[in-house]
Design a protein around this motif. Structure first.
Motif, PDB file in Angstrom:
ATOM      1  N   VAL A 189       0.844  -1.201   0.000  1.00 44.40           N
ATOM      2  CA  VAL A 189       0.000   0.000   0.000  1.00 44.40           C
ATOM      3  C   VAL A 189       0.880   1.253   0.000  1.00 44.40           C
ATOM      4  O   VAL A 189       0.583   2.226  -0.705  1.00 44.40           O
ATOM      5  N   LYS A 190       1.969   1.233   0.755  1.00 41.82           N
ATOM      6  CA  LYS A 190       2.892   2.374   0.753  1.00 41.82           C
ATOM      7  C   LYS A 190       3.421   2.632  -0.655  1.00 41.82           C
ATOM      8  O   LYS A 190       3.537   3.778  -1.082  1.00 41.82           O
ATOM      9  N   LYS A 191       3.727   1.566  -1.392  1.00 42.00           N
ATOM     10  CA  LYS A 191       4.214   1.716  -2.758  1.00 42.00           C
ATOM     11  C   LYS A 191       3.132   2.346  -3.637  1.00 42.00           C
ATOM     12  O   LYS A 191       3.429   3.229  -4.445  1.00 42.00           O
ATOM     13  N   MET A 192       1.890   1.916  -3.469  1.00 43.32           N
ATOM     14  CA  MET A 192       0.801   2.519  -4.248  1.00 43.32           C
ATOM     15  C   MET A 192       0.677   4.007  -3.925  1.00 43.32           C
ATOM     16  O   MET A 192       0.516   4.838  -4.826  1.00 43.32           O
ATOM     17  N   ILE A 193       0.761   4.349  -2.647  1.00 42.92           N
ATOM     18  CA  ILE A 193       0.667   5.753  -2.228  1.00 42.92           C
ATOM     19  C   ILE A 193       1.839   6.546  -2.798  1.00 42.92           C
ATOM     20  O   ILE A 193       1.658   7.662  -3.304  1.00 42.92           O
ATOM     21  N   ASP A 194       3.037   5.967  -2.757  1.00 42.19           N
ATOM     22  CA  ASP A 194       4.214   6.640  -3.329  1.00 42.19           C
ATOM     23  C   ASP A 194       4.049   6.833  -4.838  1.00 42.19           C
ATOM     24  O   ASP A 194       4.429   7.881  -5.375  1.00 42.19           O
ATOM     25  N   ASP A 195       3.500   5.834  -5.513  1.00 38.37           N
ATOM     26  CA  ASP A 195       3.271   5.943  -6.958  1.00 38.37           C
ATOM     27  C   ASP A 195       2.279   7.059  -7.271  1.00 38.37           C
ATOM     28  O   ASP A 195       2.463   7.821  -8.229  1.00 38.37           O
ATOM     29  N   ILE A 196       1.226   7.154  -6.471  1.00 35.14           N
ATOM     30  CA  ILE A 196       0.238   8.229  -6.666  1.00 35.14           C
ATOM     31  C   ILE A 196       0.907   9.577  -6.430  1.00 35.14           C
ATOM     32  O   ILE A 196       0.697  10.531  -7.179  1.00 35.14           O
ATOM     33  N   HIS A 197       1.724   9.670  -5.390  1.00 36.09           N
ATOM     34  CA  HIS A 197       2.415  10.919  -5.066  1.00 36.09           C
ATOM     35  C   HIS A 197       3.329  11.342  -6.212  1.00 36.09           C
ATOM     36  O   HIS A 197       3.334  12.513  -6.619  1.00 36.09           O
ATOM     37  N   LEU A 198       4.099  10.402  -6.729  1.00 34.85           N
ATOM     38  CA  LEU A 198       4.993  10.696  -7.845  1.00 34.85           C
ATOM     39  C   LEU A 198       4.193  11.142  -9.070  1.00 34.85           C
ATOM     40  O   LEU A 198       4.549  12.117  -9.739  1.00 34.85           O
ATOM     41  N   ASN A 238      -2.366   9.036   5.574  1.00 41.14           N
ATOM     42  CA  ASN A 238      -1.474   9.422   4.470  1.00 41.14           C
ATOM     43  C   ASN A 238      -2.221   9.396   3.141  1.00 41.14           C
ATOM     44  O   ASN A 238      -2.068  10.303   2.321  1.00 41.14           O
ATOM     45  N   PHE A 239      -3.016   8.368   2.942  1.00 41.64           N
ATOM     46  CA  PHE A 239      -3.770   8.235   1.702  1.00 41.64           C
ATOM     47  C   PHE A 239      -4.784   9.371   1.559  1.00 41.64           C
ATOM     48  O   PHE A 239      -4.893   9.984   0.497  1.00 41.64           O
ATOM     49  N   LEU A 240      -5.502   9.677   2.626  1.00 42.21           N
ATOM     50  CA  LEU A 240      -6.514  10.738   2.565  1.00 42.21           C
ATOM     51  C   LEU A 240      -5.885  12.112   2.322  1.00 42.21           C
ATOM     52  O   LEU A 240      -6.431  12.921   1.562  1.00 42.21           O
ATOM     53  N   ALA A 241      -4.740  12.373   2.939  1.00 39.17           N
ATOM     54  CA  ALA A 241      -4.051  13.653   2.706  1.00 39.17           C
ATOM     55  C   ALA A 241      -3.611  13.755   1.246  1.00 39.17           C
ATOM     56  O   ALA A 241      -3.775  14.802   0.610  1.00 39.17           O
ATOM     57  N   LEU A 242      -3.089  12.669   0.711  1.00 41.13           N
ATOM     58  CA  LEU A 242      -2.674  12.657  -0.688  1.00 41.13           C
ATOM     59  C   LEU A 242      -3.883  12.824  -1.605  1.00 41.13           C
ATOM     60  O   LEU A 242      -3.827  13.560  -2.595  1.00 41.13           O
ATOM     61  N   MET A 243      -4.980  12.184  -1.278  1.00 38.77           N
ATOM     62  CA  MET A 243      -6.188  12.294  -2.103  1.00 38.77           C
ATOM     63  C   MET A 243      -6.743  13.720  -2.081  1.00 38.77           C
ATOM     64  O   MET A 243      -7.266  14.203  -3.083  1.00 38.77           O
ATOM     65  N   GLN A 244      -6.572  14.408  -0.959  1.00 40.38           N
ATOM     66  CA  GLN A 244      -7.014  15.806  -0.897  1.00 40.38           C
ATOM     67  C   GLN A 244      -6.176  16.662  -1.840  1.00 40.38           C
ATOM     68  O   GLN A 244      -6.708  17.475  -2.586  1.00 40.38           O
ATOM     69  N   ASP A 245      -4.860  16.452  -1.819  1.00 33.30           N
ATOM     70  CA  ASP A 245      -3.974  17.178  -2.738  1.00 33.30           C
ATOM     71  C   ASP A 245      -4.321  16.843  -4.186  1.00 33.30           C
ATOM     72  O   ASP A 245      -4.361  17.725  -5.047  1.00 33.30           O
ATOM     73  N   TYR A 246      -4.572  15.588  -4.445  1.00 37.64           N
ATOM     74  CA  TYR A 246      -4.911  15.130  -5.792  1.00 37.64           C
ATOM     75  C   TYR A 246      -6.235  15.751  -6.250  1.00 37.64           C
ATOM     76  O   TYR A 246      -6.357  16.226  -7.382  1.00 37.64           O
ATOM     77  N   GLN A 247      -7.199  15.786  -5.365  1.00 33.73           N
ATOM     78  CA  GLN A 247      -8.501  16.379  -5.691  1.00 33.73           C
ATOM     79  C   GLN A 247      -8.364  17.875  -5.980  1.00 33.73           C
ATOM     80  O   GLN A 247      -8.992  18.392  -6.905  1.00 33.73           O
ATOM     81  N   ASN A 248      -7.545  18.561  -5.214  1.00 30.96           N
ATOM     82  CA  ASN A 248      -7.310  19.987  -5.450  1.00 30.96           C
ATOM     83  C   ASN A 248      -6.684  20.209  -6.821  1.00 30.96           C
ATOM     84  O   ASN A 248      -7.066  21.128  -7.550  1.00 30.96           O
ATOM     85  N   MET A 249      -5.715  19.353  -7.167  1.00 31.27           N
ATOM     86  CA  MET A 249      -5.073  19.475  -8.473  1.00 31.27           C
ATOM     87  C   MET A 249      -6.080  19.193  -9.590  1.00 31.27           C
ATOM     88  O   MET A 249      -6.123  19.893 -10.590  1.00 31.27           O
ATOM     89  N   GLN A 250      -6.921  18.186  -9.392  1.00 30.39           N
ATOM     90  CA  GLN A 250      -7.943  17.870 -10.394  1.00 30.39           C
ATOM     91  C   GLN A 250      -8.898  19.035 -10.583  1.00 30.39           C
ATOM     92  O   GLN A 250      -9.268  19.368 -11.703  1.00 30.39           O
ATOM     93  N   THR A 251      -9.298  19.665  -9.495  1.00 34.00           N
ATOM     94  CA  THR A 251     -10.210  20.805  -9.556  1.00 34.00           C
ATOM     95  C   THR A 251      -9.575  21.948 -10.340  1.00 34.00           C
ATOM     96  O   THR A 251     -10.227  22.561 -11.192  1.00 34.00           O
ATOM     97  N   ASP A 252      -8.294  22.218 -10.067  1.00 33.02           N
ATOM     98  CA  ASP A 252      -7.585  23.261 -10.821  1.00 33.02           C
ATOM     99  C   ASP A 252      -7.558  22.912 -12.304  1.00 33.02           C
ATOM    100  O   ASP A 252      -7.815  23.765 -13.153  1.00 33.02           O
ATOM    101  N   TYR A 253      -7.240  21.665 -12.612  1.00 36.78           N
ATOM    102  CA  TYR A 253      -7.130  21.247 -14.001  1.00 36.78           C
ATOM    103  C   TYR A 253      -8.498  21.287 -14.700  1.00 36.78           C
ATOM    104  O   TYR A 253      -8.609  21.741 -15.836  1.00 36.78           O
ATOM    105  N   GLN A 254      -9.527  20.822 -14.017  1.00 37.63           N
ATOM    106  CA  GLN A 254     -10.873  20.801 -14.606  1.00 37.63           C
ATOM    107  C   GLN A 254     -11.358  22.222 -14.906  1.00 37.63           C
ATOM    108  O   GLN A 254     -12.144  22.432 -15.823  1.00 37.63           O
ATOM    109  N   GLY A 255     -10.885  23.174 -14.121  1.00 46.63           N
ATOM    110  CA  GLY A 255     -11.307  24.558 -14.292  1.00 46.63           C
ATOM    111  C   GLY A 255     -10.545  25.292 -15.376  1.00 46.63           C
ATOM    112  O   GLY A 255     -10.760  26.484 -15.592  1.00 46.63           O
ATOM    113  N   LYS A 256      -9.686  24.602 -16.069  1.00 49.58           N
ATOM    114  CA  LYS A 256      -8.840  25.244 -17.093  1.00 49.58           C
ATOM    115  C   LYS A 256      -9.625  25.937 -18.144  1.00 49.58           C
ATOM    116  O   LYS A 256     -10.411  25.861 -18.832  1.00 49.58           O
TER     117      LYS A 256
END
Length: 133
Positions: A22-31, A115-133
């Motif tokens: 699971v840590k590897k999956m989280i690291d992969d998402i982070h990267l 850790n996963f939820l914090a990363l998902m929050q960052d990911y969601q914020n990035m998605q929102t920025d991108y979707q608003g392009k």
């Protein structure tokens, strides 16, 4: 080593393997998130419409891959929690006191979830920025 200790050791060892996966999956998402943010910066700074479409297409593909990886991570975390609960119930039914093992597993699982939820929050914020392009 008696049967009780051997069972506890085997349980912890197997769980640690799951934690590493699971840590590897989280690291992969982070990267991937870092790569997406870099692409998004390029997207914002490009003035060429063709490059903009190419970057957008690449980002869409990366977002899809990340969504799949995030879903797999969620499912694995859920399965781990169910396994912890099952192990606890089985231990109680068998008259084995593995409360320390259960506590270790619960603590590690909780940290992974945070850790996963914090990363998902960052990911969601990035998605929102991108979707608003």
């Amino acid at each position: 080593m008696d049967e009780w200790h051997e069972e506890a050791d085997n349980e912890v060892e197997a769980f640690l393997g799951e934690v590493e996966a699971v840590k590897k999956m989280i690291d992969d998402i982070h990267l991937s998130l870092e790569n997406l943010q870099s692409l998004y910066s390029k997207f914002l700074s490009t003035t060429n419409e063709e490059k903009e479409r190419a970057i957008s297409s690449e980002m869409d593909e990366m977002l899809d891959d990340n969504n799949d990886l995030a879903q797999s991570s969620r499912e694995e975390l859920k399965r781990m929690k169910e396994d912890i609960d099952d192990f606890e119930q089985t231990s109680i039914k068998r008259g084995r006191n593995h409360t320390a093992v259960v506590a270790i597993k619960n603590n590690m699982h909780t940290k992974l979830v945070k850790n996963f939820l914090a990363l998902m929050q960052d990911y969601q914020n990035m998605q929102t920025d991108y979707q608003g392009k």
